[in-house]
Motif scaffolding. Structure first.
Motif, PDB file in Angstrom:
ATOM      1  N   ASP A  46       0.802  -1.231   0.000  1.00 50.86           N
ATOM      2  CA  ASP A  46       0.000   0.000   0.000  1.00 50.86           C
ATOM      3  C   ASP A  46       0.830   1.274   0.000  1.00 50.86           C
ATOM      4  O   ASP A  46       0.265   2.369   0.025  1.00 50.86           O
ATOM      5  N   LEU A  47       2.144   1.162  -0.002  1.00 57.07           N
ATOM      6  CA  LEU A  47       2.985   2.348   0.143  1.00 57.07           C
ATOM      7  C   LEU A  47       2.844   3.270  -1.063  1.00 57.07           C
ATOM      8  O   LEU A  47       2.814   2.812  -2.208  1.00 57.07           O
ATOM      9  N   PRO A  48       2.780   4.583  -0.831  1.00 59.02           N
ATOM     10  CA  PRO A  48       2.706   5.531  -1.949  1.00 59.02           C
ATOM     11  C   PRO A  48       3.977   5.491  -2.788  1.00 59.02           C
ATOM     12  O   PRO A  48       5.041   5.086  -2.336  1.00 59.02           O
ATOM     13  N   ASP A  49       3.859   5.952  -4.017  1.00 54.29           N
ATOM     14  CA  ASP A  49       4.981   6.045  -4.936  1.00 54.29           C
ATOM     15  C   ASP A  49       6.016   7.027  -4.370  1.00 54.29           C
ATOM     16  O   ASP A  49       5.693   8.187  -4.120  1.00 54.29           O
ATOM     17  N   PRO A  50       7.249   6.580  -4.172  1.00 53.64           N
ATOM     18  CA  PRO A  50       8.252   7.467  -3.567  1.00 53.64           C
ATOM     19  C   PRO A  50       8.663   8.631  -4.454  1.00 53.64           C
ATOM     20  O   PRO A  50       9.283   9.582  -3.983  1.00 53.64           O
ATOM     21  N   ASP A  51       8.346   8.574  -5.760  1.00 55.69           N
ATOM     22  CA  ASP A  51       8.771   9.627  -6.678  1.00 55.69           C
ATOM     23  C   ASP A  51       7.780  10.788  -6.767  1.00 55.69           C
ATOM     24  O   ASP A  51       8.085  11.806  -7.378  1.00 55.69           O
ATOM     25  N   GLN A  52       6.598  10.631  -6.181  1.00 53.69           N
ATOM     26  CA  GLN A  52       5.626  11.714  -6.275  1.00 53.69           C
ATOM     27  C   GLN A  52       5.966  12.834  -5.289  1.00 53.69           C
ATOM     28  O   GLN A  52       6.617  12.617  -4.276  1.00 53.69           O
ATOM     29  N   ASP A  53       5.517  14.027  -5.616  1.00 51.73           N
ATOM     30  CA  ASP A  53       5.785  15.185  -4.771  1.00 51.73           C
ATOM     31  C   ASP A  53       4.637  15.513  -3.829  1.00 51.73           C
ATOM     32  O   ASP A  53       4.822  16.224  -2.845  1.00 51.73           O
ATOM     33  N   VAL A  54       3.438  15.010  -4.158  1.00 54.43           N
ATOM     34  CA  VAL A  54       2.254  15.262  -3.327  1.00 54.43           C
ATOM     35  C   VAL A  54       1.483  13.959  -3.186  1.00 54.43           C
ATOM     36  O   VAL A  54       1.267  13.248  -4.176  1.00 54.43           O
ATOM     37  N   VAL A  55       1.090  13.623  -1.966  1.00 50.83           N
ATOM     38  CA  VAL A  55       0.236  12.463  -1.722  1.00 50.83           C
ATOM     39  C   VAL A  55      -1.186  12.979  -1.543  1.00 50.83           C
ATOM     40  O   VAL A  55      -1.455  13.800  -0.661  1.00 50.83           O
ATOM     41  N   VAL A  56      -2.097  12.518  -2.394  1.00 49.60           N
ATOM     42  CA  VAL A  56      -3.487  12.982  -2.345  1.00 49.60           C
ATOM     43  C   VAL A  56      -4.406  11.766  -2.400  1.00 49.60           C
ATOM     44  O   VAL A  56      -4.181  10.837  -3.169  1.00 49.60           O
ATOM     45  N   ARG A  57      -5.422  11.732  -1.545  1.00 43.59           N
ATOM     46  CA  ARG A  57      -6.353  10.612  -1.526  1.00 43.59           C
ATOM     47  C   ARG A  57      -7.684  11.056  -0.930  1.00 43.59           C
ATOM     48  O   ARG A  57      -7.756  11.971  -0.112  1.00 43.59           O
ATOM     49  N   ALA A  58      -8.745  10.359  -1.377  1.00 45.32           N
ATOM     50  CA  ALA A  58     -10.096  10.656  -0.898  1.00 45.32           C
ATOM     51  C   ALA A  58     -10.298  10.013   0.465  1.00 45.32           C
ATOM     52  O   ALA A  58      -9.827   8.910   0.723  1.00 45.32           O
ATOM     53  N   THR A  59     -11.009  10.700   1.342  1.00 41.18           N
ATOM     54  CA  THR A  59     -11.339  10.117   2.645  1.00 41.18           C
ATOM     55  C   THR A  59     -12.744   9.523   2.638  1.00 41.18           C
ATOM     56  O   THR A  59     -13.182   8.973   3.639  1.00 41.18           O
ATOM     57  N   ALA A  60     -13.452   9.650   1.524  1.00 33.74           N
ATOM     58  CA  ALA A  60     -14.779   9.078   1.343  1.00 33.74           C
ATOM     59  C   ALA A  60     -14.995   8.889  -0.151  1.00 33.74           C
ATOM     60  O   ALA A  60     -14.297   9.510  -0.968  1.00 33.74           O
ATOM     61  N   PRO A  61     -15.943   8.043  -0.584  1.00 29.84           N
ATOM     62  CA  PRO A  61     -16.178   7.835  -2.016  1.00 29.84           C
ATOM     63  C   PRO A  61     -16.539   9.134  -2.724  1.00 29.84           C
ATOM     64  O   PRO A  61     -17.177  10.015  -2.158  1.00 29.84           O
ATOM     65  N   GLY A  62     -16.114   9.247  -3.968  1.00 29.37           N
ATOM     66  CA  GLY A  62     -16.444  10.432  -4.749  1.00 29.37           C
ATOM     67  C   GLY A  62     -15.309  10.816  -5.665  1.00 29.37           C
ATOM     68  O   GLY A  62     -14.146  10.463  -5.424  1.00 29.37           O
ATOM     69  N   SER A  63     -15.619  11.539  -6.740  1.00 28.39           N
ATOM     70  CA  SER A  63     -14.611  11.977  -7.693  1.00 28.39           C
ATOM     71  C   SER A  63     -13.837  13.160  -7.136  1.00 28.39           C
ATOM     72  O   SER A  63     -14.292  13.859  -6.228  1.00 28.39           O
ATOM     73  N   GLN A  64     -12.659  13.390  -7.698  1.00 30.19           N
ATOM     74  CA  GLN A  64     -11.787  14.450  -7.218  1.00 30.19           C
ATOM     75  C   GLN A  64     -12.421  15.824  -7.469  1.00 30.19           C
ATOM     76  O   GLN A  64     -12.753  16.154  -8.601  1.00 30.19           O
ATOM     77  N   PRO A  65     -12.545  16.647  -6.423  1.00 31.13           N
ATOM     78  CA  PRO A  65     -13.143  17.970  -6.596  1.00 31.13           C
ATOM     79  C   PRO A  65     -12.257  18.881  -7.444  1.00 31.13           C
ATOM     80  O   PRO A  65     -11.041  18.703  -7.529  1.00 31.13           O
ATOM     81  N   LEU A  66     -12.883  19.876  -8.056  1.00 30.18           N
ATOM     82  CA  LEU A  66     -12.163  20.824  -8.887  1.00 30.18           C
ATOM     83  C   LEU A  66     -11.098  21.564  -8.077  1.00 30.18           C
ATOM     84  O   LEU A  66      -9.997  21.836  -8.585  1.00 30.18           O
ATOM     85  N   ALA A  67     -11.407  21.893  -6.815  1.00 34.41           N
ATOM     86  CA  ALA A  67     -10.446  22.624  -5.983  1.00 34.41           C
ATOM     87  C   ALA A  67      -9.162  21.820  -5.784  1.00 34.41           C
ATOM     88  O   ALA A  67      -8.057  22.386  -5.772  1.00 34.41           O
ATOM     89  N   VAL A  68      -9.281  20.508  -5.645  1.00 31.67           N
ATOM     90  CA  VAL A  68      -8.102  19.656  -5.488  1.00 31.67           C
ATOM     91  C   VAL A  68      -7.316  19.597  -6.796  1.00 31.67           C
ATOM     92  O   VAL A  68      -6.079  19.689  -6.797  1.00 31.67           O
ATOM     93  N   SER A  69      -8.021  19.472  -7.913  1.00 32.07           N
ATOM     94  CA  SER A  69      -7.351  19.431  -9.210  1.00 32.07           C
ATOM     95  C   SER A  69      -6.564  20.714  -9.462  1.00 32.07           C
ATOM     96  O   SER A  69      -5.429  20.682  -9.957  1.00 32.07           O
TER      97      SER A  69
END
Length: 315
Positions: free
Chosen positions: A99-122
């Protein structure tokens, strides 16, 4: 605060199953800020979200957690009897090696509940990618966003004697330091090197000076005054953000004269700091290390304040 992927990977390697508990949101007064995190496993934990009743309860819940991700809100006063009058929302996530995140990414982002990514996050992620804007840790419309921790300050410790060892132990836990530790042979170093510290044996340490970043910090405390002088001479020619030399007033007076003879101006020489630390704490190696840590942290805070002021003026 930032997501320390290296610490999480190390904990998972050691304990197989680890729950990371991070402060996702704060309202009112709280012990720690958003992004503060701790790692919890059966029989132990590391890091802190503020200590006291909140941390104890969160750790107990984490050890019994049977879901991959859980969001919970805690009123610090009424629920936990803490003096802070606010509330804290915690995000608890279970990690294994799969389950470990990709070490090469600069930001870790994930939903805390079901749903598509909000525009503000994008938009936040696009700004981070396209404009180099490092986002703050935050819970944004049900999505947790955390920048990945990258040490921002290069620090070179020259010398692995008693003071060098104390410095490595005291400074290694500071999250923003990338520490390189140099001495003339591998035998000079202790058997156990603190996590986050790279030991580098080199018979002629002064030859490594050109490999340091021009804004790096340096602490010079070798076994030899001659080597200390060579390092000071090399750094004055190479450039540095901070360079501190361990020594007495007499040693420093002699070094100033010798560095002047080597062609350095008094203005250049004055950029070196001697003695380092807080002399009033005494000469015990750990006391010197504590004083030096305080000095470096104060420099970092001043730099951060200057950066913020510059941003305000340019806005």
């Amino acid at each position: 605060m930032a997501f320390d992927l290296e610490a999480l990977r190390d904990a998972v390697a050691a304990h197989a199953r680890v729950t990371r508990v991070v402060v996702a949101q704060v309202k009112g007064s709280s012990p720690r800020e958003v992004g503060a995190a701790m790692l919890v496993w059966d029989g132990g934990q590391s890091g802190t979200i503020g200590g006291g009743a909140l941390e104890y309860e969160a750790a107990e819940l984490a050890r019994g957690q049977n879901m991959p991700r859980r969001l919970s809100t805690h009123a610090l006063g009424p629920d936990l009897g803490q003096c802070c009058g606010g509330s804290v929302t915690l995000l608890s996530e279970v990690y294994t090696s799969a389950d470990l995140p990709d070490p090469d990414q600069d930001v870790v982002v994930r939903a805390t509940a079901p749903g598509s990514q909000p525009l503000a996050v994008s938009r936040l992620l696009n700004a981070a990618r396209n404009q180099g804007q490092r986002p703050e840790a935050q819970l944004l419309q049900g999505w947790m966003v955390e920048p990945v921790h990258r040490p921002s300050q290069s620090l070179w410790i020259w010398g692995a004697g008693h003071v060098g060892r104390a410095l490595a132990e005291v400074l290694a836990p500071l999250p923003d330091l990338d520490i390189t530790w140099v001495d003339v042979s591998a035998e000079k170093f202790p058997d156990s090197i603190p996590a986050g510290v790279t030991s580098l044996p080199e018979r002629a340490p002064e030859r490594l000076v050109p490999h340091a970043a021009p804004n790096a910090q340096h602490l010079i405390l070798t076994y030899s005054h001659q080597l200390d002088l060579a390092l000071c001479h090399g750094l004055l020619g190479h450039g540095f953000g901070f360079a501190g030399l361990i020594g007495s007033k007499t040693k420093w007076a002699r070094f100033r004269a010798r560095l002047s003879d080597l062609g350095h101006s008094q203005e250049q020489i004055a950029r070196l700091t001697c003695p380092i630390g807080l002399p009033e704490l005494g000469k015990h190696p750990q006391a010197i290390a504590i004083g030096v840590a305080a000095e470096l942290m104060a420099l970092s805070r001043r730099a951060d304040r200057n950066t913020e002021l510059n941003k305000e003026h340019s806005a």
